[in-house]
Design an enzyme around this catalytic site. Structure first.
Site, PDB file in Angstrom:
ATOM      1  N   ASP A  67       0.821  -1.219   0.000  1.00 46.16           N
ATOM      2  CA  ASP A  67       0.000   0.000   0.000  1.00 46.16           C
ATOM      3  C   ASP A  67       0.851   1.262   0.000  1.00 46.16           C
ATOM      4  OD1 ASP A  67       0.910  -0.534   2.571  1.00 46.16           O
ATOM      5  OD2 ASP A  67      -1.073  -1.050   3.340  1.00 46.16           O
ATOM      6  N   ASN A 136      -7.877  -2.904  13.997  1.00 46.11           N
ATOM      7  CA  ASN A 136      -9.257  -3.169  13.567  1.00 46.11           C
ATOM      8  C   ASN A 136      -9.338  -4.374  12.628  1.00 46.11           C
ATOM      9  OD1 ASN A 136      -8.117  -2.203  11.241  1.00 46.11           O
ATOM     10  ND2 ASN A 136      -9.509  -0.470  10.975  1.00 46.11           N
ATOM     11  N   HIS A 138      -7.453  -4.824   9.892  1.00 51.08           N
ATOM     12  CA  HIS A 138      -7.105  -4.594   8.482  1.00 51.08           C
ATOM     13  C   HIS A 138      -5.822  -5.323   8.113  1.00 51.08           C
ATOM     14  CE1 HIS A 138      -4.749  -0.588   9.421  1.00 51.08           C
ATOM     15  NE2 HIS A 138      -3.889  -1.566   9.282  1.00 51.08           N
ATOM     16  N   GLU A 143      -9.710  -1.946   5.058  1.00 52.61           N
ATOM     17  CA  GLU A 143     -10.382  -1.632   6.317  1.00 52.61           C
ATOM     18  C   GLU A 143     -11.659  -2.461   6.443  1.00 52.61           C
ATOM     19  OE1 GLU A 143      -8.600  -0.086   8.243  1.00 52.61           O
ATOM     20  OE2 GLU A 143      -8.042   1.942   7.671  1.00 52.61           O
TER      21      GLU A 143
HETATM   22  C1  F6R Z   1       1.441  -1.487   6.140  1.00 53.31           C
HETATM   23  C2  F6R Z   1       0.167  -2.194   6.193  1.00 53.31           C
HETATM   24  C3  F6R Z   1      -0.641  -2.253   7.433  1.00 53.31           C
HETATM   25  C4  F6R Z   1       0.185  -2.560   8.681  1.00 53.31           C
HETATM   26  C5  F6R Z   1      -0.688  -2.552   9.931  1.00 53.31           C
HETATM   27  C6  F6R Z   1       0.114  -2.809  11.182  1.00 53.31           C
HETATM   28  O1  F6R Z   1       2.004  -1.553   4.843  1.00 53.31           O
HETATM   29  O2  F6R Z   1      -0.252  -2.708   5.199  1.00 53.31           O
HETATM   30  O3  F6R Z   1      -1.651  -3.210   7.287  1.00 53.31           O
HETATM   31  O4  F6R Z   1       0.797  -3.817   8.519  1.00 53.31           O
HETATM   32  O5  F6R Z   1      -1.330  -1.310  10.038  1.00 53.31           O
HETATM   33  O6  F6R Z   1       1.011  -1.764  11.384  1.00 53.31           O
HETATM   34  P1  F6R Z   1       2.139  -1.865  12.522  1.00 53.31           P
HETATM   35  O7  F6R Z   1       3.060  -2.970  12.096  1.00 53.31           O
HETATM   36  O8  F6R Z   1       2.833  -0.528  12.470  1.00 53.31           O
HETATM   37  O9  F6R Z   1       1.440  -2.137  13.799  1.00 53.31           O
END
Ligand code: F6R
Length: 240
Positions: A67, A136, A138, A143
């Site tokens: 992303d 959440n 994701h 989301e």
């Molecule tokens: C990042 C991504 C997100 C993160 C998720 C967890 O490229 O796709 O899904 O993996 O938000 O983020 P952290 O590892 O910072 O807790």
């Protein structure tokens, strides 16, 4: 879904990096899917160490990141491109002509998303996709919603995601929109490794593993994939 619970971030990173290194040794032109955020940082550090020790050559690896924020240029220090460049690609010797990113500045985001999917397919699909998980539920920036996405698309980020990611933005706010691979793209990977650490992930991990398969917890889609390993510390595993 295999669950592996470890005591420390380092123990998790050792296991995940060993799988990635074995893949690249077996197939030097592997296709790897990468995530940003805190969860994979220690793993990236170990990949860099392996490269510096002459034990790993990533120069022929093709990469696709999950992303990117909309409205940030690649040289913006907050972009996910900049994150990957600093945290992995430069120090581990990846070749930028093999690095693929959704462009947050694309004017025609639908065409960009279609081209991204076509590029993944043209490379024969992703051999290993690395994931984190949001509080959440994701994965990527899929989301919670009423339906699973298939291909890459533009998403409005949930308030909980904006709050969680504000820590990377000092005085500014994170962009509200992003481009992300869809759940269909993630499930098309041959193998999936997910890392989650800390108490704040425990609810999402429980919903992912124990709840039904529902787009209200996007990570629950991983239950339908034949080769997923989830690496947790004790705090993230506490509700299992
Ligand atoms: C990042 C991504 C997100 C993160 C998720 C967890 O490229 O796709 O899904 O993996 O938000 O983020 P952290 O590892 O910072 O807790």
């Amino acid at each position: 879904m295999r669950i592996v619970v470890s005591d420390t971030a380092l123990e998790i990173a050792r296991q995940v990096s060993a799988i990635l290194l074995a893949q690249v040794r077996k197939k030097p032109d592997s296709v790897l899917g990468f995530a940003t955020g805190s969860s994979p940082l220690e793993t990236y550090r170990l990949l860099i160490e392996a490269h510096r020790a002459g034990e790993a050559d990533f120069s022929r690896v093709t990469t696709f990141n999950l992303d990117e924020y909309c409205s940030l240029a690649q040289d913006d220090p907050h972009s996910y491109y900049a994150f990957m460049k600093t945290q992995l690609f430069d120090p581990a010797g990846f070749s930028y002509d093999r690095v693929h990113f959704l462009s947050g500045l694309a004017e025609d985001h639908e065409a960009t998303c279609r081209a991204y999917r076509a590029a993944i397919e043209a490379h024969g699909g992703i051999d290993i996709q690395l994931l984190g998980i949001g509080r959440n539920g994701h994965i990527g920036f899929n989301e919670p919603s009423d339906r699973f996405s298939d291909g890459p698309f533009m998403v409005q980020l949930a308030q909980s995601t904006l709050d969680a990611n504000a820590r990377f933005f000092e005085n500014a706010s994170p962009p509200r929109f992003a481009l992300t691979m869809g759940i269909g793209d993630i499930l098309a990977a041959k193998k999936i490794l997910l890392i989650a650490m800390g108490d704040s992930k425990a609810q999402a991990i429980r919903a992912m593993e124990h709840g039904g398969v529902t787009p209200h917890c996007p990570a629950s889609a991983l239950q339908t994939h034949p080769d997923v390993t989830v690496f947790l510390d004790r705090a993230a595993a506490r509700l299992l």
